[in-house]
Scaffold this active site. Structure first.
Site, mmCIF file in Angstrom:
data_model
loop_
_atom_site.group_PDB
_atom_site.id
_atom_site.type_symbol
_atom_site.label_atom_id
_atom_site.label_comp_id
_atom_site.label_asym_id
_atom_site.label_seq_id
_atom_site.Cartn_x
_atom_site.Cartn_y
_atom_site.Cartn_z
ATOM 1 N N GLY A 67 145.304 18.955 -25.505
ATOM 2 C CA GLY A 67 145.563 19.910 -26.576
ATOM 3 C C GLY A 67 147.010 19.875 -27.011
ATOM 4 O O GLY A 67 147.711 18.882 -26.811
ATOM 5 N N THR B 89 143.760 12.782 -25.460
ATOM 6 C CA THR B 89 144.184 12.544 -24.074
ATOM 7 C C THR B 89 142.959 12.453 -23.170
ATOM 8 O O THR B 89 141.967 13.135 -23.403
ATOM 9 C CB THR B 89 145.045 13.752 -23.648
ATOM 10 O OG1 THR B 89 146.281 13.658 -24.324
ATOM 11 C CG2 THR B 89 145.287 13.813 -22.160
ATOM 12 N N ARG C 58 159.687 12.268 -27.329
ATOM 13 C CA ARG C 58 158.875 13.450 -27.007
ATOM 14 C C ARG C 58 157.894 13.180 -25.850
ATOM 15 O O ARG C 58 157.216 12.160 -25.818
ATOM 16 C CB ARG C 58 158.117 13.864 -28.268
ATOM 17 C CG ARG C 58 157.249 15.107 -28.104
ATOM 18 C CD ARG C 58 155.825 14.772 -27.787
ATOM 19 N NE ARG C 58 154.970 15.955 -27.761
ATOM 20 C CZ ARG C 58 153.742 15.956 -27.230
ATOM 21 N NH1 ARG C 58 153.241 14.854 -26.739
ATOM 22 N NH2 ARG C 58 153.025 17.058 -27.219
#
Ligand code: ASP
Length: 292
Positions: free
Chosen positions: A210, A158, A186
């Protein structure tokens, strides 16, 4: 991410991408631009760079598509915008910014978010724009070795930016393809205001990467800001405390933080984290591993 899993070419490419995004954001601030403009520009650069898990180069879902999530937040006003599950918007961070500015909503998803984009003059791209051979290879590897579900090298990447401008305002932006092989619609922490992204001039600006599920459960970005505001924790102490809570839940990752006084933290509990930092005194740092 260790020196064993990234070869020299990959290290050089990631460092170049980080430096380019950092310099784009820094140029905005050096010109007297706002923190929210700086983070939007920096994250857009990372979205367009195929080496990072956002925009072009995003990871693949289980079904071989790219579903993108992004958020922005302005610490001066605490206005925020976010999108989840978009598949045709080249720069999801810019769509999140448009959601923030065009109101009245904060968070749009899927086809509706894309309708909103079109209504606000953001042209769709062919979904093939996002696909890269390396991400497809990672999806195939994950499907062949289901135990790799927990391999952080394949999961994370990310992108995010935090900035503090000359007027002392802070802002945060985060953008992601989420997790390789994700399914069932999701959505991770990245576009959730308070989880993966938060900014408040009374505390600071935070962007996270994370294991999104634990970052959501910890309310990570907001919790870091709350600690700084209510307990007087430094940016680094607040970041490490919340990463500790996430660790206790079984999660790993990292955060970038900046405060209105210019204090920063780039804390992580993974072996490495792509990161870069600059300020108006000429400091300029690009790093990947724990030791640089
Ligand atoms: N936190 C992101 C997510 O859970 C993944 C990442 O940081 O790469 O969607």
């Amino acid at each position: 991410m260790t020196r064993d899993t990234l070869d020299a070419a990959a290290i050089a490419a990631h460092r170049a991408g980080l430096a380019a995004a950092l310099d784009a954001g820094r140029a905005v601030l050096a010109d007297g631009g706002s923190a929210i403009d700086a983070v939007t520009v920096a994250v857009s650069a990372l979205e367009d760079d195929p080496h990072f898990n956002a925009g072009r180069g995003a990871v693949f879902t289980y079904h071989g598509t790219n579903e993108l999530d992004a958020a922005v937040m302005d610490g001066q006003t605490r206005r925020a915008g976010a999108v989840a599950g978009v598949t045709r918007t080249r720069n999801p961070v810019q769509l999140a910014r448009t959601v923030m500015e065009a109101g009245p909503h904060v968070f749009l998803s899927g086809a509706g978010a894309e309708d909103f984009a079109r209504d606000h003059g953001i042209a769709p791209v062919d979904p093939a724009w996002f696909a890269t051979p390396e991400r497809l290879r990672q999806l195939e590897e994950l499907k062949a070795h289901p135990q790799a579900w927990f391999d952080a090298d394949m999961k994370y990447g990310t992108v995010g930016a935090v900035a503090r401008d000359a007027a002392g305002h802070v802002a945060a932006a985060t953008s992601t393809g989420g997790l390789t092989g994700k399914r069932w619609g999701r959505i991770g922490d990245s576009p959730l205001i308070g989880a993966g992204t938060y900014a408040d001039d009374r505390a600071g600006a935070v962007s996270c990467t994370g294991s999104g599920e634990q970052f959501i459960r910890a309310g990570a970005a907001h919790e870091i800001c709350a600690r700084m505001r209510l307990t007087g924790d430094s940016a680094d102490r607040a970041a490490r405390a919340v990463l500790g809570e996430i660790g206790a839940m079984g999660g790993v990752g990292g955060v970038i933080v900046v405060t209105p006084t210019g204090e920063t933290s780039m804390a992580f509990t993974t072996p490495g984290m792509f990161r870069a930092r600059a300020d108006s005194t000429g400091a300029h740092e690009v790093a990947i591993f724990g030791d640089g």
